[in-house]
Scaffold this active site. Structure first.
Site, PDB file in Angstrom:
ATOM      1  N   HIS A 180      15.098  -4.202   6.463  1.00 43.26           N
ATOM      2  CA  HIS A 180      14.476  -5.463   6.069  1.00 43.26           C
ATOM      3  C   HIS A 180      14.924  -6.642   6.949  1.00 43.26           C
ATOM      4  O   HIS A 180      14.110  -7.387   7.471  1.00 43.26           O
ATOM      5  CB  HIS A 180      14.818  -5.796   4.610  1.00 43.26           C
ATOM      6  CG  HIS A 180      14.379  -4.741   3.622  1.00 43.26           C
ATOM      7  ND1 HIS A 180      13.333  -3.880   3.853  1.00 43.26           N
ATOM      8  CD2 HIS A 180      14.835  -4.430   2.371  1.00 43.26           C
ATOM      9  CE1 HIS A 180      13.170  -3.089   2.792  1.00 43.26           C
ATOM     10  NE2 HIS A 180      14.077  -3.397   1.898  1.00 43.26           N
ATOM     11  N   HIS A 207       8.770  -2.807   3.068  1.00 42.83           N
ATOM     12  CA  HIS A 207       7.925  -3.749   2.325  1.00 42.83           C
ATOM     13  C   HIS A 207       8.218  -5.209   2.667  1.00 42.83           C
ATOM     14  O   HIS A 207       7.402  -6.080   2.431  1.00 42.83           O
ATOM     15  CB  HIS A 207       7.988  -3.478   0.813  1.00 42.83           C
ATOM     16  CG  HIS A 207       9.245  -3.948   0.143  1.00 42.83           C
ATOM     17  ND1 HIS A 207      10.443  -3.288   0.268  1.00 42.83           N
ATOM     18  CD2 HIS A 207       9.502  -5.010  -0.663  1.00 42.83           C
ATOM     19  CE1 HIS A 207      11.368  -3.934  -0.437  1.00 42.83           C
ATOM     20  NE2 HIS A 207      10.818  -4.977  -1.019  1.00 42.83           N
ATOM     21  N   LEU A 223       8.201  -6.421   5.621  1.00 43.58           N
ATOM     22  CA  LEU A 223       7.233  -6.797   6.649  1.00 43.58           C
ATOM     23  C   LEU A 223       5.913  -7.254   6.037  1.00 43.58           C
ATOM     24  O   LEU A 223       5.155  -7.990   6.648  1.00 43.58           O
ATOM     25  CB  LEU A 223       6.954  -5.603   7.569  1.00 43.58           C
ATOM     26  CG  LEU A 223       7.918  -5.372   8.721  1.00 43.58           C
ATOM     27  CD1 LEU A 223       7.558  -4.098   9.457  1.00 43.58           C
ATOM     28  CD2 LEU A 223       7.905  -6.561   9.673  1.00 43.58           C
ATOM     29  N   GLU A 252      21.081 -11.127  -3.565  1.00 40.24           N
ATOM     30  CA  GLU A 252      20.555 -10.783  -4.886  1.00 40.24           C
ATOM     31  C   GLU A 252      21.615 -11.079  -5.930  1.00 40.24           C
ATOM     32  O   GLU A 252      22.808 -10.907  -5.677  1.00 40.24           O
ATOM     33  CB  GLU A 252      20.199  -9.297  -4.938  1.00 40.24           C
ATOM     34  CG  GLU A 252      19.047  -8.924  -4.034  1.00 40.24           C
ATOM     35  CD  GLU A 252      18.722  -7.447  -4.119  1.00 40.24           C
ATOM     36  OE1 GLU A 252      17.759  -7.104  -4.802  1.00 40.24           O
ATOM     37  OE2 GLU A 252      19.457  -6.632  -3.517  1.00 40.24           O
TER      38      GLU A 252
HETATM   39  C1  BG6 Z   1      15.015  -2.276  -1.541  1.00 40.09           C
HETATM   40  C2  BG6 Z   1      16.467  -1.937  -1.742  1.00 40.09           C
HETATM   41  O1  BG6 Z   1      14.543  -1.769  -0.324  1.00 40.09           O
HETATM   42  O2  BG6 Z   1      14.851  -3.683  -1.547  1.00 40.09           O
HETATM   43  C3  BG6 Z   1      17.013  -2.581  -3.011  1.00 40.09           C
HETATM   44  O3  BG6 Z   1      16.618  -0.527  -1.826  1.00 40.09           O
HETATM   45  C4  BG6 Z   1      16.724  -4.060  -3.026  1.00 40.09           C
HETATM   46  O4  BG6 Z   1      18.412  -2.342  -3.143  1.00 40.09           O
HETATM   47  C5  BG6 Z   1      15.257  -4.306  -2.756  1.00 40.09           C
HETATM   48  O5  BG6 Z   1      17.090  -4.570  -4.305  1.00 40.09           O
HETATM   49  C6  BG6 Z   1      14.951  -5.772  -2.631  1.00 40.09           C
HETATM   50  O6  BG6 Z   1      13.571  -5.937  -2.552  1.00 40.09           O
HETATM   51  P1  BG6 Z   1      12.910  -7.270  -3.022  1.00 40.09           P
HETATM   52  O7  BG6 Z   1      11.478  -7.141  -2.628  1.00 40.09           O
HETATM   53  O8  BG6 Z   1      13.118  -7.369  -4.509  1.00 40.09           O
HETATM   54  O9  BG6 Z   1      13.636  -8.353  -2.305  1.00 40.09           O
END
Ligand code: BG6
Length: 426
Positions: A218, A156, A158, A194
């Site tokens: 990611h 996601h 991307l 995070e």
């Molecule tokens: C997910 C991970 O793919 O991405 C999580 O499994 C992470 O651990 C999350 O918290 C972060 O996504 P976003 O979109 O909130 O940055």
């Protein structure tokens, strides 16, 4: 074309937090009246209840129905097929929103039930394997039933609005296009930090860790978008091939340039006093490409850090300290672009001061969520924001030396206090 979307695992966390809200937005545009949704769950399901508890007042109830089945029973997939009753001019999207261990069996059952005709698309969530070998096995297994054209592997990141903007910004501004190389750029950092910890996902995280969870997919993809060639005619169909080209030029990661750490309190949270799982991972990569040779490429991610931020930071070469220009793609939580530069400090003395040129989307502009983009692109057969099997394999291949080193050595795992600053760890 009429689209039927089957979500296997409709009651799960991803579905209620991300997919249903994304679908609500998509339907509210009025452009997708031809979309109907079937939510698959193990237990008999009151769809209206589910929608009300995750969305409140929703327009989705008119276009979604529930279907309960045992996902480990082959015959139930025949029942599902009858329930879907796909017409000639219809396409079917099957979204697997299930724990990774369940994926291989479900794919097999779907294939055996004939739910893999050419007008079927299979949407898969990460993680795609846990290492090079398991990823290869998984990709081969899926390929027995679905062609690569039919498979939509979701990363996601991307599909985030600002991630796509890395490509648009680079290609759309001659000012930066001309200096996008090792002569002008000193180093690049891709970070996703995070504030939250593992949020109760103990079982998942104990099998995963920061390298596999966020860095492998990611961050490596964000790096690929930063390094890749921009197609001159902006043909987004070429993106996956160009990302792969950039990945192919990365050198395998050097374990001595990698750092892993675990926040204190993690072991209690997962009830495993000997856990060696990293909640922070950072690696420095290099590229063999003539454009990027010698430029350090740092990727870092961590939970329980001092801030939530995802950014790509590009540092330009300088002749002296007061020339440190930095271009930052701010992916979240604020979406925008920032350039740090130096100007004359007002006053009688001739001194420099740091200023910022920045652009942020105003808060009242609601940017599409990544999952909206993913679903819309899958409906429209646009594959540029999905990871190909070769990209997934190449990302594992690059990280393999670090994974192997970490599997065999435990002494280099650091501990950090919650709320740590990135630069104190690397
Ligand atoms: C997910 C991970 O793919 O991405 C999580 O499994 C992470 O651990 C999350 O918290 C972060 O996504 P976003 O979109 O909130 O940055």
């Amino acid at each position: 074309m009429k689209t039927k979307l089957v979500i296997i695992g409709i009651t799960g966390d991803l579905s209620t937090r991300k997919l249903l809200p994304a679908l609500e937005q998509i339907i509210s545009t009025g452009d997708f009246d031809d979309l109907s949704i079937i939510g698959v769950s193990r237990r008999e399901l009151d769809i209206d209840n589910l929608l009300a508890s995750s969305l409140g007042n929703t327009q989705l109830s008119g276009c979604i129905s529930g279907f309960s089945m045992d996902i480990s029973n082959g015959e139930d997939y025949m029942r599902l097929k009858d329930f879907i009753a796909l017409g000639d001019n219809e396409q079917l999207l099957i979204y697997l929103s299930v724990p990774p261990v369940a994926t291989p069996h479900i794919v097999e059952f779907l294939g055996q039930a004939g739910l893999n005709m050419p007008q079927v698309k299979l949407l898969l969530e990460k993680p795609f394997g846990v290492d090079l070998e398991s990823a290869r096995q998984m990709i081969d297994h899926v390929a027995k039933y679905y062609s690569e054209e039919q498979v939509y592997r979701i990363d996601h990141y991307l599909a985030k609005e600002m991630t796509q903007n890395i490509v648009a910004f680079r290609g759309g501004n001659a000012l930066f296009d001309h200096v996008w190389n090792k002569s002008a750029i000193e180093k690049i950092e891709v970070v996703a930090l995070e504030k939250i910890g593992i949020e109760g996902r103990a079982q998942f995280y104990e099998q995963t860790g920061a390298l596999r969870d966020v860095l492998q997919g990611h961050l490596v993809q964000l790096l690929a978008l930063t390094l890749m060639e921009i197609p001159r005619d902006f043909d987004w169909n070429d993106m996956a091939a160009l990302r792969l080209e950039a990945l192919n030029q990365l050198q395998p990661a050097d374990p001595s340039r990698a750092v892993r750490a675990q926040y204190s309190g993690y072991q209690g949270e997962v009830s495993n006093s000997g856990s060696l799982i990293e909640t922070f991972a950072a690696i420095e990569l290099t590229s063999n490409s003539p454009t990027w040779q010698g430029v350090p490429l740092m990727l870092a991610t961590g939970k329980s850090m001092d801030r939530k931020t995802t950014e790509v930071r590009v540092y330009f070469r300088k002749n002296h300290e007061a020339q440190t220009n930095r271009l930052i793609f701010k992916i979240q939580p604020y979406e925008g672009v920032e350039i740090e530069l130096y100007t004359k400090k007002p006053g009688y003395d001739r001194e420099f001061e740091r200023q910022r040129l920045s652009f942020e989307y105003p808060e009242e502009i609601k940017l599409p969520d990544a999952y909206e983009q993913v679903i819309v692109d899958a409906i429209r057969s646009k594959k540029s924001l999905f990871a190909t099997g070769n990209e997934v394999l190449r990302a594992w291949e690059v990280l393999q030396p670090v994974q192997q080193h970490w599997d065999m050595n435990s002494s280099d795992l650091k501990t950090y206090s919650r709320g740590a600053d990135l630069y104190t760890l690397i």
